[in-house]
Design a protein around this motif. Structure first.
Motif, mmCIF file in Angstrom:
data_model
loop_
_atom_site.group_PDB
_atom_site.id
_atom_site.type_symbol
_atom_site.label_atom_id
_atom_site.label_comp_id
_atom_site.label_asym_id
_atom_site.label_seq_id
_atom_site.Cartn_x
_atom_site.Cartn_y
_atom_site.Cartn_z
ATOM 1 N N ASN A 182 60.504 23.339 -34.200
ATOM 2 C CA ASN A 182 59.685 22.184 -33.484
ATOM 3 C C ASN A 182 60.313 22.364 -31.935
ATOM 4 O O ASN A 182 61.460 22.264 -31.574
ATOM 5 N N THR A 184 60.623 20.465 -29.784
ATOM 6 C CA THR A 184 61.424 19.031 -29.395
ATOM 7 C C THR A 184 62.737 19.295 -29.721
ATOM 8 O O THR A 184 63.655 18.791 -29.262
ATOM 9 N N GLY A 202 59.608 10.303 -36.261
ATOM 10 C CA GLY A 202 58.910 11.266 -35.665
ATOM 11 C C GLY A 202 59.313 12.721 -35.955
ATOM 12 O O GLY A 202 58.748 13.559 -35.936
ATOM 13 N N ARG A 203 60.789 12.744 -36.367
ATOM 14 C CA ARG A 203 61.235 14.069 -36.552
ATOM 15 C C ARG A 203 61.375 14.286 -38.040
ATOM 16 O O ARG A 203 62.026 15.381 -38.475
ATOM 17 N N HIS A 206 59.908 17.553 -39.441
ATOM 18 C CA HIS A 206 60.097 18.971 -39.189
ATOM 19 C C HIS A 206 60.795 19.696 -40.255
ATOM 20 O O HIS A 206 61.402 19.111 -41.284
HETATM 21 C C1 NAG Z 1 57.398 18.225 -33.095
HETATM 22 O O1 NAG Z 1 57.937 17.009 -33.187
HETATM 23 C C2 NAG Z 1 57.345 16.084 -32.683
HETATM 24 C C3 NAG Z 1 58.246 14.802 -32.590
HETATM 25 O O2 NAG Z 1 59.366 14.823 -33.354
HETATM 26 C C4 NAG Z 1 55.820 15.941 -33.301
HETATM 27 O O3 NAG Z 1 55.282 14.980 -32.684
HETATM 28 C C5 NAG Z 1 55.275 17.018 -33.287
HETATM 29 O O4 NAG Z 1 53.750 16.843 -34.112
HETATM 30 C C6 NAG Z 1 55.929 18.167 -33.962
HETATM 31 N N1 NAG Z 1 55.345 19.318 -33.748
HETATM 32 C C7 NAG Z 1 54.538 20.194 -34.675
HETATM 33 C C8 NAG Z 1 54.043 21.526 -34.323
HETATM 34 O O5 NAG Z 1 55.052 20.046 -35.938
#
Ligand code: NAG
Ligand code: NAG
Length: 225
Positions: A182, A184, A202-203, A206
């Motif tokens: 990801n 981020t 939010g993570r 992943h």
């Molecule tokens: C990556 O991480 C962010 C925040 O954690 C999230 O909003 C986003 O959807 C993620 N991107 C993917 C492609 O999974």
């Protein structure tokens, strides 16, 4: 060039391994050339003079350095899966450079024993933006000559990296088993640090990217967990 190999397309295909490179050259000389393709007429008890396509692989087409002034950074390198077999490194480099810019190197993965393309490749970029643009796309349309194929792109994952969070302090100095693709994160993690970082809101969704014995023959180099 020690060993050259070629591929015939009949109803299916076959690999032929020759003792000497000169035999490959003799075979090429015996072929008919049509639109950059080589054909050899072969006969069987049922079919006479059927043209089969011959695809020799020149070992020097496995690597291409586009910009020798940039150091090769594995953390700005992508893995390209499902690369059509006749595609040369120079062509892979051109396609990726046209799409994302900043390509410094492209390589076609070959079988360690046979030296024939395995259907995967690596592309290294000189800058982070091009790398992120490529991995964010996930899929790339490879177009060259009569090749037009959608292929998958992933970060190139190494199995000898330290955890970027603790530098080995929380995992007894072992190499990091996980990479988070990801944008981020884009980091290597040990099990402990993966859990800590990814408990943040939010993570939690992943997914770790894990390298799986890419240098051992005939295994799939990556898998998504
Ligand atoms: C990556 O991480 C962010 C925040 O954690 C999230 O909003 C986003 O959807 C993620 N991107 C993917 C492609 O999974
Ligand atoms: C293989 O590549 C080398 C270097 O590019 C070139 O000189 C040689 O002619 C090629 N061989 C064949 C059979 O195309």
């Amino acid at each position: 060039m020690a060993v050259q190999l070629l591929r015939c397309v009949l109803a299916g295909y076959a690999f032929l391994l020759f003792q000497d490179e000169s035999s490959v050259q003799a075979l090429i000389d015996a072929c008919i050339q049509e639109d950059d393709k080589l054909y050899l007429c072969v006969s069987s008890p049922t079919i006479k003079d059927k043209p089969v396509q011959i695809r020799p692989w020149n070992l020097s087409d496995s690597d291409f350095v586009m910009d020798g002034s940039s150091p090769l950074d594995p953390r700005k390198t992508i893995f390209v899966g499902g690369v059509p077999r006749p595609l040369r490194a120079v062509e892979l480099a051109m396609i990726m450079d046209r799409l994302y810019g900043g390509v410094c190197y492209a390589g076609i993965d070959t079988d360690p024993e046979l030296k024939y393309p395995k259907g995967a490749g690596r592309v290294a970029f000189s800058n982070q933006q091009s790398y992120i643009a490529a991995i964010s796309a996930r899929f790339v349309q490879l177009q060259h000559g009569d090749i037009d194929k959608r292929v998958e792109v992933k970060p190139y994952v190494l199995d000898d990296q330290m955890c970027d969070e603790c530098q080995g302090a929380r995992c007894g100095g072992k190499f990091a088993p996980f990479f988070c693709a990801n944008v981020t994160c884009l980091q290597y993690y040990c099990e402990h640090c993966w859990a800590t970082i990814h408990s943040r809101p939010g993570r939690e969704f992943h997914k770790p990217l894990v390298k799986e014995g890419a240098d051992r023959p005939r295994t799939v180099p990556f898998r998504w967990c």
